[in-house]
Design a protein around this motif. Structure first.
Motif, PDB file in Angstrom:
ATOM      1  N   PRO A 142       0.822  -1.223   0.000  1.00 52.02           N
ATOM      2  CA  PRO A 142       0.000   0.000   0.000  1.00 52.02           C
ATOM      3  C   PRO A 142       0.848   1.261   0.000  1.00 52.02           C
ATOM      4  N   VAL A 143       0.342   2.261  -0.664  1.00 57.51           N
ATOM      5  CA  VAL A 143       1.010   3.566  -0.663  1.00 57.51           C
ATOM      6  C   VAL A 143       0.778   4.225   0.695  1.00 57.51           C
ATOM      7  N   SER A 144       1.807   4.835   1.245  1.00 58.81           N
ATOM      8  CA  SER A 144       1.679   5.485   2.549  1.00 58.81           C
ATOM      9  C   SER A 144       0.665   6.626   2.485  1.00 58.81           C
ATOM     10  N   VAL A 145      -0.099   6.759   3.547  1.00 56.53           N
ATOM     11  CA  VAL A 145      -1.094   7.830   3.625  1.00 56.53           C
ATOM     12  C   VAL A 145      -0.366   9.164   3.743  1.00 56.53           C
ATOM     13  N   GLY A 146      -0.780  10.130   2.968  1.00 53.19           N
ATOM     14  CA  GLY A 146      -0.120  11.434   2.996  1.00 53.19           C
ATOM     15  C   GLY A 146      -0.291  12.153   4.325  1.00 53.19           C
ATOM     16  N   LYS A 147       0.675  12.966   4.658  1.00 53.84           N
ATOM     17  CA  LYS A 147       0.620  13.775   5.876  1.00 53.84           C
ATOM     18  C   LYS A 147       0.425  15.240   5.478  1.00 53.84           C
ATOM     19  N   ILE A 148      -0.193  16.003   6.357  1.00 49.49           N
ATOM     20  CA  ILE A 148      -0.458  17.407   6.056  1.00 49.49           C
ATOM     21  C   ILE A 148       0.179  18.296   7.111  1.00 49.49           C
ATOM     22  N   ALA A 149       0.839  19.336   6.662  1.00 47.86           N
ATOM     23  CA  ALA A 149       1.361  20.368   7.565  1.00 47.86           C
ATOM     24  C   ALA A 149       0.273  21.433   7.709  1.00 47.86           C
ATOM     25  N   TYR A 150      -0.459  21.399   8.791  1.00 52.04           N
ATOM     26  CA  TYR A 150      -1.551  22.356   8.984  1.00 52.04           C
ATOM     27  C   TYR A 150      -1.048  23.733   9.410  1.00 52.04           C
ATOM     28  N   GLY A 151       0.253  23.825   9.678  1.00 48.61           N
ATOM     29  CA  GLY A 151       0.842  25.131   9.945  1.00 48.61           C
ATOM     30  C   GLY A 151       0.799  25.534  11.410  1.00 48.61           C
ATOM     31  N   GLU A 152       1.038  26.821  11.635  1.00 43.15           N
ATOM     32  CA  GLU A 152       1.154  27.350  12.991  1.00 43.15           C
ATOM     33  C   GLU A 152      -0.218  27.583  13.628  1.00 43.15           C
ATOM     34  N   VAL A 153      -0.260  27.376  14.934  1.00 36.82           N
ATOM     35  CA  VAL A 153      -1.450  27.673  15.712  1.00 36.82           C
ATOM     36  C   VAL A 153      -1.043  28.620  16.840  1.00 36.82           C
ATOM     37  N   THR A 154      -1.685  29.760  16.896  1.00 38.63           N
ATOM     38  CA  THR A 154      -1.393  30.741  17.942  1.00 38.63           C
ATOM     39  C   THR A 154      -2.132  30.361  19.222  1.00 38.63           C
ATOM     40  N   ILE A 155      -1.405  30.380  20.327  1.00 40.23           N
ATOM     41  CA  ILE A 155      -2.013  30.119  21.630  1.00 40.23           C
ATOM     42  C   ILE A 155      -2.648  31.416  22.116  1.00 40.23           C
ATOM     43  N   THR A 156      -3.923  31.357  22.468  1.00 38.33           N
ATOM     44  CA  THR A 156      -4.671  32.587  22.750  1.00 38.33           C
ATOM     45  C   THR A 156      -4.954  32.828  24.225  1.00 38.33           C
ATOM     46  N   HIS A 157      -5.054  31.754  25.033  1.00 33.12           N
ATOM     47  CA  HIS A 157      -5.455  31.924  26.426  1.00 33.12           C
ATOM     48  C   HIS A 157      -4.701  30.952  27.332  1.00 33.12           C
ATOM     49  N   PHE A 158      -4.700  31.255  28.620  1.00 33.34           N
ATOM     50  CA  PHE A 158      -4.116  30.359  29.609  1.00 33.34           C
ATOM     51  C   PHE A 158      -4.898  30.438  30.911  1.00 33.34           C
ATOM     52  N   ILE A 159      -4.757  29.392  31.710  1.00 38.70           N
ATOM     53  CA  ILE A 159      -5.307  29.362  33.059  1.00 38.70           C
ATOM     54  C   ILE A 159      -4.277  28.678  33.948  1.00 38.70           C
ATOM     55  N   THR A 160      -3.912  29.303  35.043  1.00 38.08           N
ATOM     56  CA  THR A 160      -2.860  28.766  35.897  1.00 38.08           C
ATOM     57  C   THR A 160      -3.358  27.564  36.697  1.00 38.08           C
ATOM     58  N   LEU A 161      -2.408  26.770  37.161  1.00 37.13           N
ATOM     59  CA  LEU A 161      -2.754  25.645  38.015  1.00 37.13           C
ATOM     60  C   LEU A 161      -3.479  26.129  39.257  1.00 37.13           C
ATOM     61  N   LYS A 162      -3.056  27.254  39.788  1.00 35.32           N
ATOM     62  CA  LYS A 162      -3.705  27.826  40.971  1.00 35.32           C
ATOM     63  C   LYS A 162      -5.197  28.043  40.733  1.00 35.32           C
ATOM     64  N   ASP A 163      -5.558  28.543  39.548  1.00 37.63           N
ATOM     65  CA  ASP A 163      -6.966  28.788  39.242  1.00 37.63           C
ATOM     66  C   ASP A 163      -7.722  27.521  38.869  1.00 37.63           C
ATOM     67  N   MET A 164      -6.978  26.467  38.519  1.00 35.61           N
ATOM     68  CA  MET A 164      -7.629  25.194  38.186  1.00 35.61           C
ATOM     69  C   MET A 164      -8.000  24.399  39.430  1.00 35.61           C
ATOM     70  N   LEU A 165      -7.251  24.579  40.515  1.00 33.31           N
ATOM     71  CA  LEU A 165      -7.417  23.730  41.693  1.00 33.31           C
ATOM     72  C   LEU A 165      -8.842  23.713  42.246  1.00 33.31           C
ATOM     73  N   PRO A 166      -9.559  24.846  42.302  1.00 33.73           N
ATOM     74  CA  PRO A 166     -10.938  24.783  42.828  1.00 33.73           C
ATOM     75  C   PRO A 166     -11.844  23.854  42.029  1.00 33.73           C
ATOM     76  N   LEU A 167     -11.507  23.620  40.759  1.00 36.15           N
ATOM     77  CA  LEU A 167     -12.326  22.742  39.925  1.00 36.15           C
ATOM     78  C   LEU A 167     -12.131  21.270  40.271  1.00 36.15           C
ATOM     79  N   LEU A 168     -11.096  20.977  41.062  1.00 38.77           N
ATOM     80  CA  LEU A 168     -10.828  19.597  41.465  1.00 38.77           C
ATOM     81  C   LEU A 168     -11.675  19.164  42.656  1.00 38.77           C
ATOM     82  N   GLY A 169     -12.373  20.116  43.264  1.00 33.09           N
ATOM     83  CA  GLY A 169     -13.146  19.790  44.453  1.00 33.09           C
ATOM     84  C   GLY A 169     -12.307  19.919  45.710  1.00 33.09           C
ATOM     85  N   THR A 170     -12.840  19.433  46.810  1.00 30.37           N
ATOM     86  CA  THR A 170     -12.162  19.545  48.102  1.00 30.37           C
ATOM     87  C   THR A 170     -10.922  18.666  48.131  1.00 30.37           C
ATOM     88  N   PRO A 171      -9.761  19.220  48.469  1.00 28.72           N
ATOM     89  CA  PRO A 171      -8.549  18.405  48.530  1.00 28.72           C
ATOM     90  C   PRO A 171      -8.591  17.454  49.724  1.00 28.72           C
TER      91      PRO A 171
END
Length: 423
Positions: A142-171
């Motif tokens: 079989p011929v190898s399946v072609g691959k695609i370079a979809y290019g660059e993706v800009t990262i737009t947002h972040f959330i720190t671990l500190k702000d994620m912790l409340p979503l884990l529930g009570t420690p």
């Protein structure tokens, strides 16, 4: 066990290995190599392993001429998605986690592509087979399946671990630290994979943190939210003592009586795959942590398994901030990219500029990345993508870049270490 066929594993010198096997079980039983190693796995910070096809062909031909059976390992390379990579121990001391790719220099690559090694082995097996045993009208490769370079993706947002912790529930509250497997979660089965955060309070007079036993496997220490250092089980001569004086200089107007948050984020880098070391391979903090020589008590413990319900909840949270590349604490980052209205094809993700962490594509954990290599790109199968909008989420443990790139060629390392072939 009586009556059970013994087999052998190797990648060269078949006559020598089968000679040992004959001495063990006699000459009147079949010979078989159960794992004929066509390549090898890679540990982080090593070079990428390649076993050249010329040596492979000589070794396989020797096996066949001895009338032995052969099972190829790996015939098809693979990927250890999520947290499923393994690890090894050298001399029961040095811990070596395996990279995300399990391409293994196999005849069929990690992405299923035909290689020169495949073509050569196929031709050899046909040549060495008894006459008329192989049909003349074999299917075309079989011929190898072609691959695609979809290019660059800009990262737009972040959330720190500190702000994620409340979503884990009570420690979980505990007088002492405990490994992740001992947490009362998952029907009291404990935590098996991912990260675990240990939090306690100390005073500003704290000058050093000592781990009575090395963390399993890599601990990032934070003093008042500031990175204070890393304690790693992977180092040849690992240290267990961390001096806090440098990080304290970054904290303005710190007084010796101030109450400070001490956080220890421990990564389970992969479970030991073989030998007796795997039996005691607990993850997280296995023993006491001392601050200024005194055992620290009263801990809050947060399991970070990164399962899909948690990712979905984080994605819907209102704590996301506009991207700022100077963030130097663990955080989730997100961006999106469009694929035209067609069936997506395989691609490879380049994490150049990023440090260490894990990546989710459309909520699927594609595995770990780490700037120390050897792996430079990460396989993204086409079925994980979709026509239209796609999302990428990255958990970066140190400091991020501002973008990622999808490329059409796999890069497992710019340098390779070849197998020890005598030709």
């Amino acid at each position: 066990m009586p009556g059970v066929l013994m087999t052998v594993n190797f990648y060269k010198e078949a006559n020598m290995h089968f000679g040992i096997l004959r001495k063990l079980q006699g000459d009147d039983v079949p010979l078989m190599v159960m794992e004929y190693w066509l390549g090898w796995f890679d540990h982080w910070s090593e070079q990428h392993h390649i076993f050249p096809w010329k040596g492979i062909i000589l070794a396989v031909k020797e096996v066949l001429e001895l009338g032995a059976s052969i099972n190829f390992y790996m015939f098809h390379g693979g990927t250890t998605f999520g947290f499923w990579n393994g690890a090894n121990i050298v001399n029961h001391l040095t811990y070596q986690p395996v990279v995300t790719s399990y391409d293994y220099d196999a005849p069929l690559s990690e992405a299923g592509d035909v290689t020169d090694k495949y073509i050569k082995i196929r031709a050899l097996l046909k040549e060495e087979s008894p006459k008329e045993a192989v049909p003349g009208n074999l299917p075309s490769v079989p011929v190898s399946v072609g691959k695609i370079a979809y290019g660059e993706v800009t990262i737009t947002h972040f959330i720190t671990l500190k702000d994620m912790l409340p979503l884990l529930g009570t420690p979980f509250k505990s007088k002492k630290v405990m490994p992740m497997e001992m947490l009362p979660i998952n029907n009291n089965g404990g935590q098996g994979y991912g990260y675990i955060l240990y939090r306690t309070k100390v005073t500003g007079a704290a000058s050093e943190v000592n781990f009575v036993q090395l963390p399993h496997d890599r601990a990032q220490v934070f003093f008042d939210g500031h990175p204070a250092g890393v304690i790693s089980r992977s180092k040849v001569n690992p240290v267990k003592l961390l001096n806090l004086e440098e990080v304290k200089k970054e904290i303005k107007e710190l007084k010796s009586e101030d109450v400070i948050m001490l956080d220890i984020l421990v990564e389970n880098q992969g479970r030991i795959s073989a030998k007796k070391d795997m039996i005691s391979d607990r993850k997280g903090l296995l023993h006491d942590v001392e601050v200024n020589g005194k055992v620290q008590t009263d801990w809050l413990i947060y399991p970070l398994e990164f399962k899909k319900p948690f990712i979905d909840e984080v994605m819907a949270a209102d704590k996301w901030q506009d991207m700022r590349p100077e963030i130097k604490v663990p955080a989730l980052y997100k961006g999106s990219f469009e694929i035209p209205n067609r069936t997506p094809k395989d691609t490879f993700l380049s994490m150049e500029g990023w440090n260490k962490g894990i990546v989710f594509i459309n909520a699927f954990n594609i595995g770990r990345y780490w700037r120390i290599g050897p792996q430079r790109t990460y396989y993204i199968p086409g079925p994980l993508l979709k026509a239209g909008r796609n999302e990428i989420v990255i958990f970066e443990q140190h400091q991020s870049a501002e973008k990622v790139s999808f490329v059409d060629k796999h890069d497992l390392s710019p340098t390779v270490r070849r197998g020890e072939w005598n030709f």
